[in-house]
Design a protein around this motif. Structure first.
Motif, mmCIF file in Angstrom:
data_model
loop_
_atom_site.group_PDB
_atom_site.id
_atom_site.type_symbol
_atom_site.label_atom_id
_atom_site.label_comp_id
_atom_site.label_asym_id
_atom_site.label_seq_id
_atom_site.Cartn_x
_atom_site.Cartn_y
_atom_site.Cartn_z
ATOM 1 N N GLU A 20 0.919 -1.469 -0.564
ATOM 2 C CA GLU A 20 0.326 0.002 0.084
ATOM 3 C C GLU A 20 0.940 1.097 -0.358
ATOM 4 O O GLU A 20 0.876 2.312 -0.289
ATOM 5 C CB GLU A 20 -0.799 0.214 1.399
ATOM 6 C CG GLU A 20 -1.748 1.294 1.423
ATOM 7 C CD GLU A 20 -3.157 1.025 2.705
ATOM 8 O OE1 GLU A 20 -3.425 1.720 2.264
ATOM 9 O OE2 GLU A 20 -3.257 0.148 3.174
ATOM 10 N N SER A 21 2.216 1.308 1.054
ATOM 11 C CA SER A 21 2.836 2.345 0.215
ATOM 12 C C SER A 21 3.496 2.618 -0.891
ATOM 13 O O SER A 21 3.511 3.885 -0.967
ATOM 14 C CB SER A 21 3.993 1.905 1.792
ATOM 15 O OG SER A 21 4.828 1.313 1.914
ATOM 16 N N SER A 24 0.533 4.216 -2.573
ATOM 17 C CA SER A 24 0.296 5.805 -2.151
ATOM 18 C C SER A 24 0.930 6.856 -2.830
ATOM 19 O O SER A 24 0.922 8.129 -3.282
ATOM 20 C CB SER A 24 0.341 6.117 -0.223
ATOM 21 O OG SER A 24 -0.719 5.460 -0.381
ATOM 22 N N GLU A 27 1.512 7.082 -6.429
ATOM 23 C CA GLU A 27 -0.523 8.153 -7.046
ATOM 24 C C GLU A 27 -0.116 9.601 -6.787
ATOM 25 O O GLU A 27 -0.362 10.493 -7.506
ATOM 26 C CB GLU A 27 -0.873 7.603 -5.701
ATOM 27 C CG GLU A 27 -2.105 6.447 -6.072
ATOM 28 C CD GLU A 27 -3.470 5.746 -5.984
ATOM 29 O OE1 GLU A 27 -4.292 5.026 -5.863
ATOM 30 O OE2 GLU A 27 -3.102 6.243 -4.238
ATOM 31 N N GLN A 28 0.639 9.448 -6.150
ATOM 32 C CA GLN A 28 1.270 11.207 -5.618
ATOM 33 C C GLN A 28 1.921 11.777 -5.558
ATOM 34 O O GLN A 28 1.850 13.039 -6.712
ATOM 35 C CB GLN A 28 1.571 11.140 -3.457
ATOM 36 C CG GLN A 28 2.010 12.664 -3.208
ATOM 37 C CD GLN A 28 2.069 12.792 -1.927
ATOM 38 O OE1 GLN A 28 2.899 11.611 -1.110
ATOM 39 N NE2 GLN A 28 2.745 13.686 -1.309
#
Length: 278
Positions: A20-21, A24, A27-28
């Motif tokens: 997940e990290s 994220s 995506e950022q």
């Protein structure tokens, strides 16, 4: 042929990573760079179905995932890809995996840990190539369709004049949807005494045959009924008696014309004078 920056930033991107990290972070980075079509999944088993539905311009694919690794995902994508270009950019921390990924079909790679400048540069470059490939592919399809359309038009024209030759007609004629003559060839004007809208002033009586004196009314009405019903006719005989008492008999063949939308656009045909009687 150019790809604009707005096209690149509007491209559809799928991030596939079980961490997940990592999802994220990517995506950022992409959203801060201005990309608007970013999606993600942490389940590699969903990738093939998602790509069939959305046809992503780029898939960022982690190679080391449980249940289904990135190499298996690539093999699955190859079986359902709509085109020959597989838009996969793999993510790996294993140097030995880079060459293998390229060999099975990936187009580029990003190394872990991430160098954000490298990430953005490789994504931008790959999207530019991908979108150019799609644009060229679409252009090829348009060009192919244009060639097919022109070929069909040429064949129609050839068939039109081949029919004229085969029937050894005295004249060839075409009418529009209002049954006004738009094209004639041969001595039809002299033989029938008709007026043709495209060759003289428009006339409401520009029909085949023109109801001038001497025509057999029963034959004329039968021919007009056939034309009104949009039916083809072959070797239709009609006649008239001239002022000097001589009789002329004509043999006419015609067929309705329709455009590609199946809309009636007129008639075309050929005719020949049979013989003169006294």
């Amino acid at each position: 042929m150019m790809i604009t920056e707005s096209e690149i930033l509007g491209a559809s991107i799928l991030i596939v990573d079980d961490q997940e990290s990592n999802v994220s972070l990517l995506e950022q980075v992409l959203r801060e760079a201005g990309y608007t079509g970013v999606a993600s999944t942490m389940n590699p088993q969903e990738v093939c179905a998602l790509h069939r539905k959305n046809r992503y311009d780029l898939i960022l694919l982690d190679l080391q995932m449980p249940a289904m690794d990135g190499f298996q995902v690539i093999e699955g994508l190859k079986t359902n890809a709509a085109d020959s270009y597989l838009p996969v950019l793999v993510i790996t921390a294993q140097p030995g995996h880079k060459l293998r990924a390229l060999q099975v079909g990936a187009k580029d790679f990003i190394s872990k840990p991430f160098d954000l400048v490298e990430v953005k540069t490789r994504i931008h470059n790959m999207l530019e190539v991908r979108l150019l490939y799609k644009k060229l592919e679409n252009y090829s399809k348009v060009l192919e369709q244009t060639v097919q359309d022109r070929t069909a038009e040429l064949r129609e024209s050839e068939a039109r004049y081949r029919s004229l030759t085969e029937l050894a007609s005295d004249w060839y004629w075409e009418q529009d949807e209002n049954m006004n003559f738009t094209k004639v060839s041969g001595p039809v004007l002299e033989m029938l005494g008709i007026r043709v809208a495209s060759l003289a002033e428009e006339a409401s009586d520009a029909q085949l045959p023109n109801p001038v004196g001497g025509w057999n009314e029963t034959e004329r009405q039968l021919l007009q009924a056939t034309i009104a019903a949009r039916q083809p006719f072959l070797d239709f005989l009609f006649s008239r008696v001239n002022a000097d008492g001589s009789q002329q008999t004509f043999r006419v063949s015609g067929e309705p014309m329709f455009n590609r939308s199946c809309r009636f656009i007129g008639y075309r045909g050929v005719g020949v004078e049979q013989a003169a009687k006294k």
